[in-house]
Design a protein around this motif. Sequence first.
Motif, PDB file in Angstrom:
ATOM      1  N   LEU A  32       0.856  -1.181   0.000  1.00  0.00           N
ATOM      2  CA  LEU A  32       0.000   0.000   0.000  1.00  0.00           C
ATOM      3  C   LEU A  32       0.889   1.227   0.000  1.00  0.00           C
ATOM      4  O   LEU A  32       1.870   1.292   0.739  1.00  0.00           O
ATOM      5  CB  LEU A  32      -0.860   0.031   1.261  1.00  0.00           C
ATOM      6  N   LYS A  33       0.518   2.174  -0.836  1.00  0.00           N
ATOM      7  CA  LYS A  33       1.303   3.416  -0.882  1.00  0.00           C
ATOM      8  C   LYS A  33       0.497   4.559  -0.291  1.00  0.00           C
ATOM      9  O   LYS A  33      -0.699   4.694  -0.542  1.00  0.00           O
ATOM     10  CB  LYS A  33       1.709   3.719  -2.322  1.00  0.00           C
ATOM     11  N   LEU A  80       0.770   8.430  -0.486  1.00  0.00           N
ATOM     12  CA  LEU A  80       1.466   9.456  -1.255  1.00  0.00           C
ATOM     13  C   LEU A  80       0.904  10.818  -0.877  1.00  0.00           C
ATOM     14  O   LEU A  80      -0.306  11.056  -0.997  1.00  0.00           O
ATOM     15  CB  LEU A  80       1.244   9.182  -2.746  1.00  0.00           C
ATOM     16  N   VAL A 112      -3.560  13.883  -1.027  1.00  0.00           N
ATOM     17  CA  VAL A 112      -3.224  12.599  -0.419  1.00  0.00           C
ATOM     18  C   VAL A 112      -3.821  11.475  -1.250  1.00  0.00           C
ATOM     19  O   VAL A 112      -5.005  11.530  -1.625  1.00  0.00           O
ATOM     20  CB  VAL A 112      -3.773  12.499   1.025  1.00  0.00           C
ATOM     21  N   PHE A 113      -2.990  10.482  -1.556  1.00  0.00           N
ATOM     22  CA  PHE A 113      -3.460   9.308  -2.299  1.00  0.00           C
ATOM     23  C   PHE A 113      -3.035   8.058  -1.551  1.00  0.00           C
ATOM     24  O   PHE A 113      -1.875   7.924  -1.176  1.00  0.00           O
ATOM     25  CB  PHE A 113      -2.862   9.284  -3.710  1.00  0.00           C
ATOM     26  N   ASP A 114      -3.984   7.176  -1.338  1.00  0.00           N
ATOM     27  CA  ASP A 114      -3.700   5.892  -0.693  1.00  0.00           C
ATOM     28  C   ASP A 114      -4.171   4.797  -1.626  1.00  0.00           C
ATOM     29  O   ASP A 114      -5.350   4.769  -1.994  1.00  0.00           O
ATOM     30  CB  ASP A 114      -4.450   5.803   0.644  1.00  0.00           C
ATOM     31  N   PHE A 115      -3.258   3.938  -2.018  1.00  0.00           N
ATOM     32  CA  PHE A 115      -3.630   2.956  -3.034  1.00  0.00           C
ATOM     33  C   PHE A 115      -2.706   1.753  -3.010  1.00  0.00           C
ATOM     34  O   PHE A 115      -1.531   1.860  -2.627  1.00  0.00           O
ATOM     35  CB  PHE A 115      -3.604   3.602  -4.423  1.00  0.00           C
ATOM     36  N   PRO A 116      -3.232   0.595  -3.422  1.00  0.00           N
ATOM     37  CA  PRO A 116      -2.365  -0.573  -3.594  1.00  0.00           C
ATOM     38  C   PRO A 116      -1.520  -0.361  -4.838  1.00  0.00           C
ATOM     39  O   PRO A 116      -2.032   0.045  -5.884  1.00  0.00           O
ATOM     40  CB  PRO A 116      -3.345  -1.732  -3.777  1.00  0.00           C
ATOM     41  N   THR A 117      -0.224  -0.590  -4.729  1.00  0.00           N
ATOM     42  CA  THR A 117       0.639  -0.398  -5.896  1.00  0.00           C
ATOM     43  C   THR A 117       0.616  -1.632  -6.777  1.00  0.00           C
ATOM     44  O   THR A 117       0.634  -2.760  -6.287  1.00  0.00           O
ATOM     45  CB  THR A 117       2.102  -0.119  -5.486  1.00  0.00           C
TER      46      THR A 117
END
Lengths: 106, 106
Positions: B5-6, B8, B94-99
């Motif tokens: 998970l990132k 960013l 802000v970005f939260d996401f599976p890479t």
Amino acid sequence: MGGDLKHLVIVKFKEGVVVDDMKKGLEKLASEIEAVKSFEWGEDMKSEEMLRQGFTHIISMTFSSAEDFTGFLGHPSHVEFSAAFSTAIEKILVFDFPTVVVKASA
Amino acid sequence: MGGDLKHLVIVKFKEGVVVDDMKKGLEKLASEIEAVKSFEWGEDMKSEEMLRQGFTHIISMTFSSAEDFTGFLGHPSHVEFSAAFSTAIEKILVFDFPTVVVKASA
């Protein structure tokens, strides 16, 4: 890992765009152009809407040197893809920066 | 590398903010909290002003699992740092996401 250049692109696609086609184009680009050292993408589904301002997709590429990055930008495949990509996006942010690795993956 | 998970975070600091102090705080955070798998930051100095809309700094952290990320968000050190950080920024994304890793570093 230090010293890499990162090319970070954050977009919101226009309605009706087939995002999978865009992904395939990006995958092709990253595999065709040797200068692309690494390539990741992501789709934000977790952060608060207010904090992402409508942007949905994150594209992250790394390059080992400024020469590699310049070569990528001028590569015919990139020029061609960029033309198609630019018609598909509603808005975009681009960041190009040397990465400073403070804590590396074990 | 897949499956991370990132988190960013892209910011523009307020005028007068000592960015080095912010960096030190972030470094401390990343080293103190074990759940932070990797941490990189960067300062954009290359992309076109129009394409970065005034944002200048990129903070990128990865986590091995949603549990690690949730633990990080609730960690006292993160809560404390976030309070100070939020007073220092003019704007934030802000970005939260599976890479999804398409091409990994050799």
